[in-house]
Write a protein that holds these residues in place. Structure first.
Motif, PDB file in Angstrom:
ATOM      1  N   UNK A   1      -6.706  12.184 -19.627  1.00 43.38           N
ATOM      2  CA  UNK A   1      -5.608  11.449 -18.805  1.00 43.38           C
ATOM      3  C   UNK A   1      -5.578  10.368 -19.059  1.00 43.38           C
ATOM      4  N   UNK A   2      -4.475   9.249 -19.571  1.00 45.32           N
ATOM      5  CA  UNK A   2      -5.579   7.762 -19.552  1.00 45.32           C
ATOM      6  C   UNK A   2      -5.077   6.763 -17.909  1.00 45.32           C
ATOM      7  N   UNK A   3      -4.886   8.074 -17.014  1.00 44.25           N
ATOM      8  CA  UNK A   3      -4.679   7.454 -15.820  1.00 44.25           C
ATOM      9  C   UNK A   3      -5.750   6.469 -15.066  1.00 44.25           C
ATOM     10  N   UNK A   4      -5.772   4.764 -15.209  1.00 44.95           N
ATOM     11  CA  UNK A   4      -6.149   4.425 -14.462  1.00 44.95           C
ATOM     12  C   UNK A   4      -7.673   5.103 -13.092  1.00 44.95           C
TER      13      UNK A   4
ATOM     14  N   UNK B   1       1.018  -1.098  -0.334  1.00 41.20           N
ATOM     15  CA  UNK B   1      -0.103   0.256   0.194  1.00 41.20           C
ATOM     16  C   UNK B   1       0.650   1.084  -0.122  1.00 41.20           C
ATOM     17  N   UNK B   2       2.077   1.574   0.513  1.00 43.18           N
ATOM     18  CA  UNK B   2       3.641   2.414   0.771  1.00 43.18           C
ATOM     19  C   UNK B   2       3.331   2.584  -0.717  1.00 43.18           C
ATOM     20  N   UNK B   3       3.766   1.923  -1.375  1.00 39.83           N
ATOM     21  CA  UNK B   3       4.152   1.695  -2.458  1.00 39.83           C
ATOM     22  C   UNK B   3       2.994   2.292  -3.846  1.00 39.83           C
ATOM     23  N   UNK B   4       2.518   2.084  -3.291  1.00 45.41           N
ATOM     24  CA  UNK B   4       1.209   2.556  -4.845  1.00 45.41           C
ATOM     25  C   UNK B   4       0.913   4.059  -4.107  1.00 45.41           C
ATOM     26  N   UNK B   5       0.771   4.842  -3.171  1.00 46.06           N
ATOM     27  CA  UNK B   5       0.245   6.163  -2.776  1.00 46.06           C
ATOM     28  C   UNK B   5       0.821   7.224  -2.625  1.00 46.06           C
ATOM     29  N   UNK B   6       2.140   7.505  -3.810  1.00 47.16           N
ATOM     30  CA  UNK B   6       2.875   8.244  -3.596  1.00 47.16           C
ATOM     31  C   UNK B   6       3.126   8.077  -5.316  1.00 47.16           C
TER      32      UNK B   6
ATOM     33  N   UNK C   1       2.364   3.911  -9.285  1.00 47.80           N
ATOM     34  CA  UNK C   1       2.906   3.070  -8.735  1.00 47.80           C
ATOM     35  C   UNK C   1       2.879   1.609  -9.846  1.00 47.80           C
ATOM     36  N   UNK C   2       1.912   1.738 -10.237  1.00 49.83           N
ATOM     37  CA  UNK C   2       1.512   0.550 -12.229  1.00 49.83           C
ATOM     38  C   UNK C   2       1.882   1.224 -13.393  1.00 49.83           C
ATOM     39  N   UNK C   3       2.986   2.207 -13.506  1.00 45.51           N
ATOM     40  CA  UNK C   3       3.342   2.642 -14.737  1.00 45.51           C
ATOM     41  C   UNK C   3       3.277   4.075 -14.995  1.00 45.51           C
TER      42      UNK C   3
END
Length: 114
Positions: free
Chosen positions: A57-60, A13-18, A39-41
């Motif tokens: 934007x293409x950010x899901x 979860x910490x990786x996904x928040x920035x 964190x996903x691309x």
């Protein structure tokens, strides 16, 4: 020994928040194109001053985002999340000729204070 599920998921979860937005401008035209990093691309994004919807934007999962160049700050919303904020943490400018200048702004996620 079994670790609790929360202990295993917390680092993920910490990786996904920035989140981060990098804007590069050529010729001091206008701030147009950016790259949104998660964190996903990374994804292309319109990076002009003002607010933008999910079609820019293409950010899901990104619902909208607003950039305020005069204050070097912004905010954004992902689905099912509260407001998250961006601040300019790096600005560099390189002049090749008087008419060709490249600027690079890095907007990084920060705690919301506005």
């Amino acid at each position: 020994m079994r670790l609790p599920t929360l202990a295993v998921l917390a680092p993920l979860v910490a990786l996904a928040v920035a989140d981060k937005l990098v804007v590069e401008v050529i010729c001091l035209c206008s701030y147009i194109n950016g790259q949104w990093y998660t964190a996903y691309g990374n994804y292309w994004a319109i990076a002009t001053d003002g607010c933008h919807g999910p079609d820019q934007t293409g950010v899901p999962g990104l619902q909208n985002y607003c950039l305020d160049f005069s204050r070097n700050r912004g905010h954004f919303y992902f689905q099912n999340q509260g407001k998250r904020c961006l601040d300019v943490v790096e600005f560099t400018q390189t002049s090749y000729t008087p008419s060709q200048t490249t600027s690079r702004m890095v907007w990084d996620e920060v705690a919301c204070t506005w």
